[in-house]
Design a protein around this motif. Structure first.
Motif, PDB file in Angstrom:
ATOM      1  N   TYR A  24       0.843  -1.203   0.000  1.00 51.05           N
ATOM      2  CA  TYR A  24       0.000   0.000   0.000  1.00 51.05           C
ATOM      3  C   TYR A  24       0.879   1.253   0.000  1.00 51.05           C
ATOM      4  CZ  TYR A  24      -3.247   3.548   1.735  1.00 51.05           C
ATOM      5  OH  TYR A  24      -3.978   4.704   1.888  1.00 51.05           O
ATOM      6  N   SER A  25       1.878   1.260   0.889  1.00 52.18           N
ATOM      7  CA  SER A  25       2.715   2.460   1.030  1.00 52.18           C
ATOM      8  C   SER A  25       3.530   2.702  -0.239  1.00 52.18           C
ATOM      9  CB  SER A  25       3.623   2.342   2.257  1.00 52.18           C
ATOM     10  OG  SER A  25       4.564   1.290   2.102  1.00 52.18           O
ATOM     11  N   MET A  26       3.947   1.635  -0.909  1.00 52.66           N
ATOM     12  CA  MET A  26       4.724   1.828  -2.144  1.00 52.66           C
ATOM     13  C   MET A  26       3.851   2.424  -3.256  1.00 52.66           C
ATOM     14  SD  MET A  26       7.481  -1.269  -2.370  1.00 52.66           S
ATOM     15  CE  MET A  26       6.311  -2.588  -2.614  1.00 52.66           C
ATOM     16  N   GLU A  27       2.583   2.036  -3.289  1.00 55.13           N
ATOM     17  CA  GLU A  27       1.657   2.653  -4.256  1.00 55.13           C
ATOM     18  C   GLU A  27       1.569   4.154  -4.005  1.00 55.13           C
ATOM     19  OE1 GLU A  27      -0.285   2.118  -6.955  1.00 55.13           O
ATOM     20  OE2 GLU A  27       0.969   0.316  -7.033  1.00 55.13           O
ATOM     21  N   LYS A  28       1.478   4.520  -2.725  1.00 58.76           N
ATOM     22  CA  LYS A  28       1.371   5.942  -2.355  1.00 58.76           C
ATOM     23  C   LYS A  28       2.681   6.674  -2.664  1.00 58.76           C
ATOM     24  CE  LYS A  28      -2.786   5.646  -1.098  1.00 58.76           C
ATOM     25  NZ  LYS A  28      -3.816   6.257  -1.931  1.00 58.76           N
ATOM     26  N   ALA A  29       3.809   5.994  -2.454  1.00 60.02           N
ATOM     27  CA  ALA A  29       5.111   6.609  -2.772  1.00 60.02           C
ATOM     28  C   ALA A  29       5.199   6.887  -4.274  1.00 60.02           C
ATOM     29  CB  ALA A  29       6.246   5.691  -2.325  1.00 60.02           C
ATOM     30  N   LYS A  30       4.703   5.944  -5.038  1.00 58.91           N
ATOM     31  CA  LYS A  30       4.689   6.121  -6.503  1.00 58.91           C
ATOM     32  C   LYS A  30       3.799   7.318  -6.881  1.00 58.91           C
ATOM     33  CE  LYS A  30       3.661   3.618 -10.692  1.00 58.91           C
ATOM     34  NZ  LYS A  30       3.183   2.378 -11.288  1.00 58.91           N
ATOM     35  N   GLU A  31       2.625   7.383  -6.251  1.00 55.71           N
ATOM     36  CA  GLU A  31       1.716   8.511  -6.536  1.00 55.71           C
ATOM     37  C   GLU A  31       2.365   9.845  -6.183  1.00 55.71           C
ATOM     38  OE1 GLU A  31      -2.209   5.895  -5.413  1.00 55.71           O
ATOM     39  OE2 GLU A  31      -2.119   7.922  -4.582  1.00 55.71           O
ATOM     40  N   LEU A  32       3.237   9.827  -5.162  1.00 53.02           N
ATOM     41  CA  LEU A  32       3.931  11.066  -4.761  1.00 53.02           C
ATOM     42  C   LEU A  32       5.088  11.392  -5.696  1.00 53.02           C
ATOM     43  CD1 LEU A  32       4.649  11.436  -0.929  1.00 53.02           C
ATOM     44  CD2 LEU A  32       3.330  12.946  -2.411  1.00 53.02           C
ATOM     45  N   GLY A  33       5.402  10.473  -6.604  1.00 53.44           N
ATOM     46  CA  GLY A  33       6.412  10.767  -7.614  1.00 53.44           C
ATOM     47  C   GLY A  33       7.702   9.989  -7.493  1.00 53.44           C
ATOM     48  N   ALA A  34       7.796   9.083  -6.520  1.00 48.33           N
ATOM     49  CA  ALA A  34       9.045   8.325  -6.367  1.00 48.33           C
ATOM     50  C   ALA A  34       9.232   7.385  -7.555  1.00 48.33           C
ATOM     51  CB  ALA A  34       9.029   7.520  -5.073  1.00 48.33           C
ATOM     52  N   GLY A  35      10.463   7.356  -8.087  1.00 55.30           N
ATOM     53  CA  GLY A  35      10.760   6.467  -9.208  1.00 55.30           C
ATOM     54  C   GLY A  35      11.331   5.136  -8.763  1.00 55.30           C
ATOM     55  N   ALA A  36      11.974   5.156  -7.574  1.00 57.66           N
ATOM     56  CA  ALA A  36      12.607   3.922  -7.077  1.00 57.66           C
ATOM     57  C   ALA A  36      12.832   4.020  -5.573  1.00 57.66           C
ATOM     58  CB  ALA A  36      13.940   3.688  -7.778  1.00 57.66           C
ATOM     59  N   LEU A  37      13.001   2.845  -4.991  1.00 57.69           N
ATOM     60  CA  LEU A  37      13.302   2.732  -3.553  1.00 57.69           C
ATOM     61  C   LEU A  37      14.585   1.935  -3.391  1.00 57.69           C
ATOM     62  CD1 LEU A  37       9.751   1.531  -2.401  1.00 57.69           C
ATOM     63  CD2 LEU A  37      10.647   3.873  -2.242  1.00 57.69           C
ATOM     64  N   CYS A  38      15.415   2.341  -2.437  1.00 63.52           N
ATOM     65  CA  CYS A  38      16.571   1.533  -2.026  1.00 63.52           C
ATOM     66  C   CYS A  38      16.487   1.377  -0.518  1.00 63.52           C
ATOM     67  CB  CYS A  38      17.882   2.246  -2.341  1.00 63.52           C
ATOM     68  SG  CYS A  38      18.353   2.206  -4.063  1.00 63.52           S
ATOM     69  N   MET A  39      16.892   0.244  -0.030  1.00 67.10           N
ATOM     70  CA  MET A  39      16.879   0.040   1.424  1.00 67.10           C
ATOM     71  C   MET A  39      17.692  -1.193   1.816  1.00 67.10           C
ATOM     72  SD  MET A  39      14.683  -2.709   1.788  1.00 67.10           S
ATOM     73  CE  MET A  39      14.162  -2.555   3.474  1.00 67.10           C
ATOM     74  N   GLU A  40      17.958  -1.307   3.108  1.00 62.67           N
ATOM     75  CA  GLU A  40      18.662  -2.478   3.624  1.00 62.67           C
ATOM     76  C   GLU A  40      17.618  -3.394   4.258  1.00 62.67           C
ATOM     77  OE1 GLU A  40      19.241   0.705   4.715  1.00 62.67           O
ATOM     78  OE2 GLU A  40      21.398   1.140   4.672  1.00 62.67           O
ATOM     79  N   GLY A  41      17.600  -4.666   3.873  1.00 66.18           N
ATOM     80  CA  GLY A  41      16.600  -5.568   4.443  1.00 66.18           C
ATOM     81  C   GLY A  41      16.801  -7.004   3.994  1.00 66.18           C
TER      82      GLY A  41
END
Ligand SMILES: CC(C)(COP(=O)(O)OP(=O)(O)OC[C@H]1O[C@@H](n2cnc3c(N)ncnc32)[C@H](O)[C@@H]1OP(=O)(O)O)[C@@H](O)C(=O)NCCC(=O)NCCS
Length: 208
Positions: A109-126
């Motif tokens: 859900y949150s990634m959909e919202k991040a995309k709507e806010l304009g994010a093109g990509a995510l990076c993280m440690e996990g």
């Protein structure tokens, strides 16, 4: 879990302590004896790179059982160009609700919202075992180097996901974990005194 047994909404100031406690419960003794993540969340909300529009709680039967927060970040390309991306975390599900599908629902859900806010990509440690279910890949396969490891290394815990197809195509650059994630151990200790006592344990599988 069925489709309607939870809601996801923005965190508000009245939730702060409950969510910090939830984060503490989720992370306690998982990656180290005790944890830092509830303090990271506590101080991050006031930082410039924190994204309040992506500060979500998951609520079930009036109780907060999950939380995720996002931060603006960047990839510094080898030619010096900066590519704005986002990172996220901590993401937490209360221990008694883990491995029931809620974490994935909250993340997706949150990634959909991040995309709507304009994010093109995510990076993280996990842990790829969890994040691959939501489309994450090891970032070195996309030409992104993790600042804390030698460039030639494949870093299995450093992950990325395109939210816009092709956003990372052809990139060669380095990701630096945003400064706000680095906290002073003594500050964490002090902050933790305000929470119910919990025993720190050294357990197998911890990173530190
Ligand atoms: C990590 C966390 C957010 C995942 O949430 P969750 O609700 O437990 O996970 P889900 O039930 O949605 O899991 C989705 C899938 O990932 C798998 N998975 C979940 N956590 C996993 C883990 N730690 N290791 C390996 N696989 C995992 C599940 O088995 C499930 O697989 P399936 O779809 O094949 O059944 C939650 O367990 C948590 O809060 N953990 C402690 C804090 C933490 O580690 N946060 C992440 C730091 S990067």
């Amino acid at each position: 879990m069925n489709k309607s047994d939870y809601i996801i909404r923005l965190e508000n100031t009245n939730d702060y302590r409950e969510v910090e406690n939830l984060t503490r419960e989720a992370f306690w003794n998982v990656y180290r004896p005790g944890c830092y993540e509830h303090y990271v969340l506590h101080i991050y909300r006031d930082k410039e790179d924190f994204i309040p529009q992506l500060d979500f709680v998951m609520e079930k039967d009036g109780r907060i059982i999950g939380h995720i927060m996002y931060v603006n970040a960047e990839i510094i390309c080898d030619d010096g160009k900066k590519i704005p991306i986002m990172t996220f975390g901590p993401i937490s599900i209360l221990p008694e609700f883990q491995k029931m599908g809620y974490g994935k629902k909250l993340l997706d859900y949150s990634m959909e919202k991040a995309k709507e806010l304009g994010a093109g990509a995510l990076c993280m440690e996990g842990n790829i075992d969890f994040y691959s279910k939501s489309g994450f890949e090891v970032a070195s396969s996309k030409g992104i180097h993790y600042y804390a490891e030698p460039k030639e290394n494949v870093v299995p815990y450093f992950l990325c996901k395109e939210l816009k197809e092709g956003f990372l195509k052809g990139i060669s650059g380095t990701y630096y974990t945003p400064k706000g994630y680095f906290v002073d151990e003594q500050d964490v200790e002090k902050f933790d005194l305000d929470f119910p006592p919990k025993k720190k344990l050294k357990l197998p599988g911890q990173l530190v």
